[in-house]
Design an enzyme around this catalytic site. Structure first.
Site, mmCIF file in Angstrom:
data_model
loop_
_atom_site.group_PDB
_atom_site.id
_atom_site.type_symbol
_atom_site.label_atom_id
_atom_site.label_comp_id
_atom_site.label_asym_id
_atom_site.label_seq_id
_atom_site.Cartn_x
_atom_site.Cartn_y
_atom_site.Cartn_z
ATOM 1 N N ASP A 112 93.060 36.558 -3.640
ATOM 2 C CA ASP A 112 93.431 36.177 -4.999
ATOM 3 C C ASP A 112 93.775 37.420 -5.814
ATOM 4 O OD1 ASP A 112 93.797 34.817 -7.331
ATOM 5 O OD2 ASP A 112 91.826 33.862 -7.374
ATOM 6 N N ASP A 113 95.024 37.546 -6.216
ATOM 7 C CA ASP A 113 95.480 38.650 -7.069
ATOM 8 C C ASP A 113 95.501 40.011 -6.378
ATOM 9 O OD1 ASP A 113 95.389 36.583 -8.902
ATOM 10 O OD2 ASP A 113 94.052 37.566 -10.327
ATOM 11 N N CYS B 102 98.027 31.548 -9.840
ATOM 12 C CA CYS B 102 97.228 30.847 -8.823
ATOM 13 C C CYS B 102 97.635 29.419 -8.492
ATOM 14 C CB CYS B 102 95.764 30.800 -9.256
ATOM 15 S SG CYS B 102 95.006 32.413 -9.377
ATOM 16 N N ARG C 160 99.360 28.166 -4.957
ATOM 17 C CA ARG C 160 98.565 27.433 -3.951
ATOM 18 C C ARG C 160 99.196 26.078 -3.641
ATOM 19 N NH1 ARG C 160 93.299 30.271 -3.945
ATOM 20 N NH2 ARG C 160 93.943 32.182 -4.993
ATOM 21 N N LYS D 171 88.296 29.367 -2.722
ATOM 22 C CA LYS D 171 88.882 28.891 -3.989
ATOM 23 C C LYS D 171 90.006 27.878 -3.753
ATOM 24 C CE LYS D 171 91.653 30.580 -7.865
ATOM 25 N NZ LYS D 171 92.095 31.755 -8.627
ATOM 26 N N HIS E 213 91.600 25.433 -6.583
ATOM 27 C CA HIS E 213 92.476 25.534 -7.760
ATOM 28 C C HIS E 213 93.681 24.597 -7.756
ATOM 29 C CE1 HIS E 213 93.247 28.532 -11.291
ATOM 30 N NE2 HIS E 213 92.977 27.288 -11.664
ATOM 31 N N SER F 27 89.198 29.375 -10.714
ATOM 32 C CA SER F 27 89.003 30.832 -10.708
ATOM 33 C C SER F 27 87.577 31.206 -11.090
ATOM 34 C CB SER F 27 89.985 31.503 -11.674
ATOM 35 O OG SER F 27 91.298 31.205 -11.288
ATOM 36 N N HIS G 121 90.117 38.663 -7.592
ATOM 37 C CA HIS G 121 90.337 38.178 -8.962
ATOM 38 C C HIS G 121 89.163 38.662 -9.813
ATOM 39 C CE1 HIS G 121 90.681 35.281 -12.261
ATOM 40 N NE2 HIS G 121 91.829 34.822 -11.768
ATOM 41 N N ASP H 213 97.773 35.279 -3.153
ATOM 42 C CA ASP H 213 98.387 34.175 -3.910
ATOM 43 C C ASP H 213 99.378 34.626 -4.978
ATOM 44 O OD1 ASP H 213 96.498 35.223 -5.742
ATOM 45 O OD2 ASP H 213 96.138 33.258 -6.639
ATOM 46 N N ASN H 214 99.226 35.848 -5.457
ATOM 47 C CA ASN H 214 100.157 36.417 -6.446
ATOM 48 C C ASN H 214 99.857 37.906 -6.568
ATOM 49 O OD1 ASN H 214 98.068 34.549 -8.432
ATOM 50 N ND2 ASN H 214 98.070 36.754 -8.769
ATOM 51 N N LYS I 123 101.137 40.186 -11.438
ATOM 52 C CA LYS I 123 100.777 38.780 -11.638
ATOM 53 C C LYS I 123 101.395 38.209 -12.922
ATOM 54 C CE LYS I 123 96.656 35.911 -12.425
ATOM 55 N NZ LYS I 123 95.203 35.804 -12.234
HETATM 56 MG MG MG Z 1 95.676 34.538 -8.227
#
Ligand code: MG
Length: 462
Positions: A32-33, A72, A76, A129, A131, A154, A235, A287-288, A308
């Site tokens: 994540d991130d 996110c 996803r 996660k 989301h 998150s 994240h 994811d980003n 992001k």
């Molecule tokens: Mg993310």
């Protein structure tokens, strides 16, 4: 034994080996991130990621691999469905992700990776996660997963604002990010549809997710399985277990990435130890892009611009490795790929049927297995529900730009054009010299937009 019987026996053995090979186990590790530059093998000067580096050497590292969106929830949704989030209603320009007060989620009619693989007899497990909606009907176990252990959104949500205000008044602004404590966030830790607890010890998340993943692999090693391990880290707020504290010269963020790298090593080691590495495809990606507003608590996009939340390359081009010893052709792939393509690729590798319109998903299996050119030639960059940019081949045309979390939007009368192969940092606009390329990309945009149909927005439902 008669010769013909022997031949049929031999072919039976070959056939059944072929069958095993036709249905590989699938593991998707999604961070994540994490930024494009946050692996040692992508040039980070101080982060140590020996397990990812080894995975990249043994497998295929992709350098132009994109997610479906720069934040996110829509990202996803794109991975899970193989469809641009603008088609499922899983993106919004007003509320960019789902929040604890959201009433929407992934619509039931969307066909997920888990549902597709389950229909092929796969055991399907998710850890981490989600989301894509926290109300019961939207949870992983109602979207094709047999089991799920993790956090529905998150790790910075359900914040205890009073407590955080107090802490910052005493210790200084932003202290809750610099010195985070799990009790500042009342996020639920869930198993299936049950909340196990609120404010779980976030220092243990990466470790526990890893242990749960290994348990799932061991329990299902006799049959084809699909494991989706979606880390809550890196994240913010950043947490790592005791063993990883103060190890990295890249600070807390470095510690967190080193623990994720350890986790990747543990998963691959388990596959090797159980003797199923040769029959398991593992994808590692994020994811980003990095959350640059958090400065050193966020990652880096390496040579790419932005992070992001933006449609600059840094927001959507991700660190990506595919690994499948003996099947994947080791190397570095510069061709285009996307998490949107995982759906068609897995359908092809497992013999599953793509049951709905899958125009956004390309089958990358020939690239993975034989090094053939990628069938993906274009990429659409959405910010919320709006198309901001289009890449075709080496060229990317920006109709609008805006950084992730600032009101600095620009809509261009004359769009910006970059050659990403020569200029991955999107520094040198070459629009004036290339009217034909701009006309080509405009046609691609128009044809794409003609395929869009209005859908109910899931992120704006409250
Ligand atoms: Mg993310």
């Amino acid at each position: 034994m008669r010769k013909s019987t022997l031949i049929s026996l031999v072919s039976l053995v070959i056939c059944s080996c072929g069958l095993v090979r036709a249905e590989p186990n699938i593991v998707i590790i999604f961070t994540d991130d994490m930024g494009y530059g946050d692996m040692s093998c992508n040039g980070h000067p101080t982060l140590r990621t020996p397990n990812l580096d080894r995975m990249a050497t043994e497998g295929q590292k992709w350098t132009s691999f994109y997610v479906a969106a720069c934040v996110c929830t829509p990202s996803r949704a794109g991975l899970m469905t193989g469809r641009l989030p603008v088609r499922s209603g899983m993106c919004s320009s007003k509320r960019r992700v789902l929040f604890p007060d959201s009433k929407g989620g992934l619509p039931a009619k969307e066909h997920t990776l888990a549902e597709m693989l389950k229909s092929r007899g796969y055991a399907t497990g998710m850890v981490g996660k989600w989301h894509l909606g926290h109300l019961p009907q939207y949870l992983p176990t109602n979207n094709g997963f047999d089991s799920w252990y993790g956090i529905p959104y998150s790790n910075d949500m359900d914040a205890d604002h009073e407590r955080i205000k107090e802490v910052n008044a005493t210790n200084g602004r932003g202290d809750h990010w610099q010195n985070p404590r799990s009790e500042y966030w009342n996020v639920p830790l869930m198993e299936g549809e049950k909340i196990l607890m609120r404010s779980p010890d976030q220092e243990l998340l990466t470790k526990t997710y890893t242990e749960r993943s290994i348990e799932f692999i061991r329990a299902n090693k006799q049959r084809p399985f699909f494991l989706y391990l979606a880390h809550s880290m890196p994240h913010v707020p950043l947490f790592r277990s005791e063993k990883f504290k103060n190890r990295s010269t890249a600070g807390i963020y470095g510690d967190v990435i080193e623990e994720i790298d350890w986790s990747v090593g543990e998963v691959l080691k388990t596959l090797r130890d159980e003797g199923i590495a040769d029959n398991t495809l593992v994808l590692f990606t994020s994811d980003n892009g990095p959350w640059t507003r958090f400065k050193t608590l966020g990652g880096i996009a390496g040579p790419l611009r932005g992070g992001k939340g933006s449609t600059w390359e840094g927001g959507m081009r991700e660190p990506t490795i595919f690994w499948w010893p003996g099947s994947i052709k080791p190397g570095i792939v510069h061709d285009l790929g996307s998490t949107l393509d995982i759906k068609a690729t897995l359908a092809s590798l497992t013999g599953a049927e793509l049951i709905e319109e899958q125009r956004d998903s390309y089958d990358l299996s020939a690239t993975l297995l034989h090094g053939a050119p990628s069938p993906r030639k274009e990429m659409f960059f959405y910010r919320g529900v709006e198309l901001f940019a289009v890449r075709h081949g080496s060229y990317k045309l920006h109709y609008s730009t805006q950084s992730g979390y600032k009101n600095d939007r620009v809509d261009y009368e004359k769009p910006l054009l970059y050659n990403l192969d020569m200029d991955p940092g999107e520094n040198y606009d070459i629009a004036d010299e290339n009217p034909e390329i701009i006309a080509d990309i405009n046609r691609i945009r128009d044809a794409h937009q003609a395929t869009l149909k209005p859908v109910e927005n899931q992120l704006e439902k409250k």
